[in-house]
Structure formats: C-alpha cells, structure tokens
Design a protein around this motif. Sequence first.
Motif, short mmCIF file in Angstrom:
data_model
loop_
_atom_site.label_atom_id
_atom_site.label_comp_id
_atom_site.label_asym_id
_atom_site.label_seq_id
_atom_site.Cartn_x
_atom_site.Cartn_y
_atom_site.Cartn_z
N SER A 159 10.09 5.68 9.25
CA SER A 159 11.08 5.24 8.21
C SER A 159 10.40 3.81 7.56
CB SER A 159 12.33 4.34 9.09
OG SER A 159 12.02 3.53 10.30
N GLN A 160 9.05 2.95 8.37
CA GLN A 160 8.73 1.92 7.39
C GLN A 160 7.62 3.13 6.10
OE1 GLN A 160 7.67 3.21 10.26
NE2 GLN A 160 6.31 1.90 11.99
N LEU A 161 7.56 3.90 6.06
CA LEU A 161 6.77 4.53 4.99
C LEU A 161 8.52 5.44 3.90
CD1 LEU A 161 4.25 6.64 6.50
CD2 LEU A 161 3.91 4.86 5.54
N TYR A 162 9.40 5.33 4.09
CA TYR A 162 10.81 5.68 4.07
C TYR A 162 10.73 4.36 3.36
CZ TYR A 162 10.92 9.48 6.91
OH TYR A 162 11.59 10.37 7.57
N GLU A 163 11.13 2.90 3.93
CA GLU A 163 11.26 2.22 3.00
C GLU A 163 10.02 1.23 1.66
OE1 GLU A 163 13.28 -1.43 6.24
OE2 GLU A 163 12.03 -0.09 6.99
N ALA A 164 8.66 1.36 2.28
CA ALA A 164 7.74 1.34 1.23
C ALA A 164 7.95 1.94 -0.06
CB ALA A 164 5.76 1.24 2.13
N LEU A 165 8.20 3.24 -0.12
CA LEU A 165 8.33 3.99 -0.73
C LEU A 165 9.98 3.83 -1.69
CD1 LEU A 165 7.76 7.02 -2.56
CD2 LEU A 165 9.47 7.74 -0.79
N LEU A 166 10.47 3.57 -1.15
CA LEU A 166 12.29 3.17 -2.00
C LEU A 166 12.56 1.79 -2.09
CD1 LEU A 166 15.30 4.95 -0.21
CD2 LEU A 166 13.90 5.58 -2.47
N GLU A 167 12.06 1.00 -0.95
CA GLU A 167 12.24 -0.98 -1.44
C GLU A 167 10.72 -0.58 -2.45
OE1 GLU A 167 14.61 -1.08 2.83
OE2 GLU A 167 12.59 -2.48 1.91
N GLY A 168 9.59 -0.51 -2.50
CA GLY A 168 8.86 -0.71 -3.29
C GLY A 168 8.28 -0.13 -4.22
#
Length: 284
Positions: free
Chosen positions: A176-185
């Motif tokens: 989920s950290q990578l999901y956040e890096a993609l969407l939120e970042g």
Amino acid sequence: MLASIAYPHIDPVAFAIGPFAVRWYGLAYVAGFVLAALVLRELDRRWKVGLSTDDMLDIVLVAVVGLIAGARLGYVLFYGVGSYWSDPLSIFAFWDGGMSFHGGLVGILLAGAFIARRKDIPPLRLFDMGAVGAPIGLFFGRIGNFINGELWGRPTDVAWGMVFPRAPGDLPRHPSQLYEALLEGLVLFVVLWVLSRRKREDGFILGMMIGLYGVFRIFIEFFREPDVQLGFIAGGFTMGQVLSLPMVAAGAWLVIRALRHGRDAQDARDSGADGAGSGADVTE
C-alpha cells in the motif's frame, strides 16, 4: 502460502559515518523539500509573485520546521494512544518513521500563514504554490515507508502481494505504500502541475490538492492495514479515512470559493467594459 513477489530488503540506513547514520527515510524528506523548492521557484517566475532568494530560503526553512513538527505531533496525538508516555524522548525520533500527513498539513499551514504575514504575501497564494510541490514530498515519503517495511497493506491474493518482514502472519500483503506513492504522489503532482500552468484564483490549487489527497487516501486505506494501536475506529473505517473526510469537504469548499470569486471578478470586468462602451456611445 499464497503467491507473492519478493519484498526487496533494503537497508534503511543509506550510509553511516562512524556513529552517525543517514537513513533513506531522512533522505526522502530532503529530496522532497529540495524538489518542492524548485517547483516553488518555477511558480514564482510563472505567476510573477516576486519572491527574492532570501524569501525562498525563509519560506522553505519555516515549512521544514512546520511540517516535521506537525507531522510528528500529529502522529503522537492521532495514533500514539498514550504509548509515548512511557518513553517521551521517542517522540523526537522521527527518523524511525511515525509521521502523520494530517498533522503535517496543519503544521505547514500554520507555518505558511506565519511566513506569508512576515513577507506580505496573500496566504492562499503561498499555499497554492506550496500545494503543487507537496505531492513530491509525499511520493518520497511513501517510498521511505516502503524501504522501512512499515505501513504495509492488508492480506491479499493479488500477484504482486508482498510478505513484509515486520508484518504479522507471514502473509502476502498489498504494498500500500507504493499505491500511495503513485496516487498521492505522482498522479496528484501531475494533476496540480497541469492546473498550475495558468494562474487561478487564490485557494483553487490548495483546494484541489487537499480534496484529491483526501479522496485518494480514503480509497487506499481500504487496502492498507489499520494501525495496530487503533484498528477500525468507526465501523469499517480507519483513522486515516476519518481524518481525510474533513479534507475532502474543505477542498471542495476552497475550489467552489475560488471559482465563485473568479466568476464574480469576470462579471465585474465585463460590467466595466459594458459601462465604458455605453459611455462612449452617449458621448458620440
């Protein structure tokens, strides 16, 4: 065990000089601030705000203090649940992780309001500039979380699930950290960068940033393991989702406010032009 891909074990310490260790998590913050400062400089040039080099340095330094203090205190207040009382000094160990975006947002907004007043800049205009660069820091911060092996996702059977060494159960989980890096970042930065191509009413970019972040965070929390200290705090909702709901509402309000002000300003200009035209006809 369900199918999964190997978690890339990366030493959280980037390098060490004697007893002094530099962690990837700390470098992530440095990279985020440096690149965000470059974005701030570009927007200053494009929007013709007129910030000097000293102004830029003051803004970045104040933002660093506000963000780190707010993020750490926010984590302690929202997620610590009194656990830090047994070791109060650990509150200052922010390099080990444990930073709250929602607390960091409050901290950086307070710091921004302070420096905007000192520099005689409209606060919402400065917030808009900072909002464009904020997703860069979010991207690097989530990558830092991934390297630390923290804030992992819920168990899953998707092909890209990973077994995080510190997670309980030895089960494949959503990264989920990578999901956040993609969407939120990345996604959020691209959207805001495109919107910033022309100057809009003050507060519009900030509203889009916090509103979209709130939407993305609420969505990703369905794949992220709830914090062990709190679990689900409101039915099936996590603390991250509860804290993000006001952000969505505040973001929508700021966007509507900015659009309304822009429309009113355009109507005033049109009325002025019509009045000037009518006056010319009478004179003739």
